[in-house]
Scaffold this active site. Structure first.
Site, short mmCIF file in Angstrom:
data_model
loop_
_atom_site.label_atom_id
_atom_site.label_comp_id
_atom_site.label_asym_id
_atom_site.label_seq_id
_atom_site.Cartn_x
_atom_site.Cartn_y
_atom_site.Cartn_z
N ASP A 34 1.03 -1.08 -0.25
CA ASP A 34 0.41 -0.11 -0.10
C ASP A 34 1.21 0.96 -0.66
O ASP A 34 1.93 0.99 -0.01
CB ASP A 34 -0.93 0.27 1.08
CG ASP A 34 -2.22 0.88 1.19
OD1 ASP A 34 -3.13 0.16 0.42
OD2 ASP A 34 -1.83 1.85 1.01
N ARG A 36 -0.13 3.09 1.99
CA ARG A 36 0.22 4.22 3.10
C ARG A 36 0.88 3.28 4.09
O ARG A 36 0.79 1.81 3.99
CB ARG A 36 -1.18 3.98 3.50
CG ARG A 36 -2.14 5.21 3.03
CD ARG A 36 -3.59 4.80 4.11
NE ARG A 36 -4.63 3.91 3.67
CZ ARG A 36 -5.74 3.36 4.56
NH1 ARG A 36 -5.33 3.38 5.46
NH2 ARG A 36 -6.80 2.47 3.55
N TYR A 139 -13.34 7.70 -12.38
CA TYR A 139 -13.19 6.20 -11.96
C TYR A 139 -14.32 4.96 -12.43
O TYR A 139 -13.49 4.18 -12.78
CB TYR A 139 -14.03 6.71 -11.05
CG TYR A 139 -14.24 5.04 -9.77
CD1 TYR A 139 -12.66 4.63 -9.15
CD2 TYR A 139 -15.43 4.65 -9.74
CE1 TYR A 139 -13.21 3.24 -8.48
CE2 TYR A 139 -15.46 3.14 -8.76
CZ TYR A 139 -14.29 2.84 -8.74
OH TYR A 139 -14.42 1.60 -7.77
N ILE A 169 -19.87 -1.64 -1.52
CA ILE A 169 -19.42 -2.76 -0.82
C ILE A 169 -19.74 -2.28 0.61
O ILE A 169 -19.56 -1.69 1.10
CB ILE A 169 -18.21 -3.88 -1.15
CG1 ILE A 169 -17.78 -4.42 -2.51
CG2 ILE A 169 -18.01 -4.86 -0.21
CD1 ILE A 169 -18.87 -5.22 -2.74
P1 NAD Z 1 -10.47 2.06 -0.65
O1 NAD Z 1 -10.31 2.87 -1.23
O2 NAD Z 1 -10.68 1.39 0.46
O3 NAD Z 1 -8.80 1.18 -1.03
C1 NAD Z 1 -7.52 1.46 -1.43
C2 NAD Z 1 -6.39 1.17 -0.95
O4 NAD Z 1 -5.65 1.61 -2.69
C3 NAD Z 1 -6.13 2.21 -0.27
O5 NAD Z 1 -5.47 1.83 0.91
C4 NAD Z 1 -5.07 3.25 -0.82
O6 NAD Z 1 -4.48 3.68 0.27
C5 NAD Z 1 -4.17 2.63 -1.72
N1 NAD Z 1 -3.90 3.19 -3.01
C6 NAD Z 1 -4.42 4.58 -3.46
N2 NAD Z 1 -3.16 5.05 -4.03
C7 NAD Z 1 -2.11 3.75 -3.67
C8 NAD Z 1 -1.23 3.93 -5.06
N3 NAD Z 1 -0.64 4.79 -5.69
N4 NAD Z 1 -0.26 3.39 -4.70
C9 NAD Z 1 -0.87 2.12 -3.45
N5 NAD Z 1 -1.85 2.12 -3.41
C10 NAD Z 1 -2.59 3.28 -3.62
O7 NAD Z 1 -10.17 1.06 -1.62
P2 NAD Z 1 -11.48 -1.05 -1.67
O8 NAD Z 1 -12.58 0.32 -1.89
O9 NAD Z 1 -10.73 -1.34 -1.05
O10 NAD Z 1 -11.13 -1.05 -3.57
C11 NAD Z 1 -10.01 -1.95 -4.02
C12 NAD Z 1 -11.21 -2.26 -5.44
O11 NAD Z 1 -12.15 -2.43 -5.48
C13 NAD Z 1 -11.00 -1.07 -6.42
O12 NAD Z 1 -10.50 -0.92 -7.44
C14 NAD Z 1 -11.86 -0.15 -6.61
O13 NAD Z 1 -12.20 0.27 -7.70
C15 NAD Z 1 -12.95 -1.90 -6.69
N6 NAD Z 1 -14.33 -2.06 -5.84
C16 NAD Z 1 -14.69 -1.11 -4.40
C17 NAD Z 1 -15.82 -1.15 -4.25
C18 NAD Z 1 -16.35 -0.99 -2.70
O14 NAD Z 1 -17.96 -1.13 -2.63
N7 NAD Z 1 -15.62 -0.93 -1.90
C19 NAD Z 1 -17.33 -1.28 -5.18
C20 NAD Z 1 -16.52 -1.93 -6.56
C21 NAD Z 1 -15.62 -2.00 -6.99
C1 AKB Z 2 -18.28 3.68 -5.32
O1 AKB Z 2 -19.19 3.98 -4.73
O2 AKB Z 2 -16.94 4.51 -5.83
C2 AKB Z 2 -17.77 2.36 -5.05
C3 AKB Z 2 -18.05 1.50 -6.67
C4 AKB Z 2 -19.38 0.96 -6.68
O3 AKB Z 2 -16.54 0.98 -7.80
N1 AKB Z 2 -18.10 1.89 -4.38
#
Ligand code: NAD
Ligand code: AKB
Length: 312
Positions: A34, A36, A139, A169
């Site tokens: 990550d 962070r 996005y 999610i």
């Molecule tokens: P999140 O924002 O909770 O976590 C993303 C992580 O990426 C963070 O810990 C952040 O520090 C890290 N990050 C940001 N920039 C970075 C960089 N340059 N290099 C390395 N790390 C970096 O996201 P999430 O909800 O865990 O989503 C994970 C994946 O699932 C993403 O591709 C997201 O688009 C996809 N997704 C999530 C949801 C959802 O509702 N959570 C829905 C659809 C798709």
């Molecule tokens: C967002 O709202 O950006 C995410 C997604 C549906 O990709 N939870």
């Protein structure tokens, strides 16, 4: 034996995917990456910015990685506040992961797409798997690009890249990272504390959602699916439930009473461009997808776990 790298592993999904993978493959074989620093002990960890291809390749080689779960991303709402950052992390970052993965010769890359790949012209109800993809957020643009790059690298180089289009999610362990669907997590914290919640979406903004155990189940099931059964690659629709803020409030009020007001902001426009319900028949047919949680089951489990976590 697998050697797995989870980029963005400290985020909402990574925080729950990593323990699942460690139970299956062993703690030392699953490395969290990550940008962070972790605030507590997360086991094997490397600091990594996915905008730097050379750094990714170095880690893949040093750790002898054969599987990547590429979760590092900027989500929809945060992405509209800084589209340039979203471009570099999501699109350049995805390209870097594919290039480093190809050069190292990894076996598989799992990369989530999103319902954000759809746009205003996409049919909103029972949205088909193969349909119009003209998103209007950076996005969403990055998610469509990722899906197409996955297909390209599979056909050109035989690099096995797979992914699902996640809905919003919902989870209680780690907070969401800046999306349009985040209200559906935040609201539980306010409800349990008995505080008034101001919702940034309209009360009738119906969106597809999924509970975290099903999200983990989906991506790991797809990772294990026989390649010969897959017609799609990183563009599988998956569905579990769809609801509006009003319907969620009604369900939560069966357990706790709290007040809600609706003050839609810029995120409403993003929600308006996404589907209400999803057709996931391709995922069901090609790798046996089926969710375990509907909305009432998710709400019951969220309330139980959050009450324990927040000492209520
Ligand atoms: P999140 O924002 O909770 O976590 C993303 C992580 O990426 C963070 O810990 C952040 O520090 C890290 N990050 C940001 N920039 C970075 C960089 N340059 N290099 C390395 N790390 C970096 O996201 P999430 O909800 O865990 O989503 C994970 C994946 O699932 C993403 O591709 C997201 O688009 C996809 N997704 C999530 C949801 C959802 O509702 N959570 C829905 C659809 C798709
Ligand atoms: C967002 O709202 O950006 C995410 C997604 C549906 O990709 N939870």
């Amino acid at each position: 034996m697998r050697r797995i790298l989870v980029t963005g592993g400290l985020g909402q999904i990574g925080s729950e995917l990593v323990p699942f993978l460690r139970d299956k493959y062993g703690k030392e074989n699953v490395i969290v990456a990550d940008i962070r620093e972790p605030t507590d002990d997360v086991g094997p960890f490397v600091k990594l910015d996915v905008r730097k291809e050379e750094d990714i390749l170095k880690i893949l080689k040093e750790e002898d990685i054969d599987t990547i779960y590429h979760l590092a991303a900027i989500l929809s709402a945060k992405g509209e506040q800084n589209p340039q950052l979203a471009f570099h992390v999501n699109i350049v970052g995805m390209f870097n992961i594919l290039e480093a993965g190809r050069k190292k010769g990894v076996e598989r890359i799992m990369v989530p797409s999103s319902i954000a790949a759809f746009g205003p012209e996409t049919p909103k109800d029972n949205t088909p798997n193969d349909t119009i993809l003209k998103p209007r957020t950076m996005y969403g643009v990055s998610k469509v690009t990722g899906e197409l790059l996955a297909l390209y690298y599979w056909e050109k180089y035989g690099l096995d890249v797979r992914g699902v289009r996640y809905p919003g999610i919902i989870s209680w362990k780690a907070p969401p990272g800046g999306g349009t669907t985040d209200y559906a997590v935040e609201i539980f914290y306010y409800a349990i504390r008995g505080e008034k919640y101001t919702c940034f979406l309209r009360e009738d903004a119906t969106l597809p959602m999924m509970y975290m155990p099903d999200a983990i189940k989906a991506i790991t099931m797809l990772a294990d699916a026989p390649a010969e059964n897959l017609i799609h690659r990183a563009d599988f629709n998956i569905a579990a439930m769809s609801f509006s803020p009003k319907e969620l409030v009604e369900e939560i009020r069966k357990y706790v009473d709290f007040e809600v007001e609706y003050k839609p902001d810029y995120r409403q426009k993003i929600a308006d461009s996404w589907p209400r319900t999803i057709d996931d028949s391709a995922a069901r047919k090609e790798w046996g997808w089926k969710p375990d949680y509907d909305m009432p089951a998710m709400v019951k489990d969220m309330i139980e776990n959050l009450k324990r976590k927040l000492n209520f």
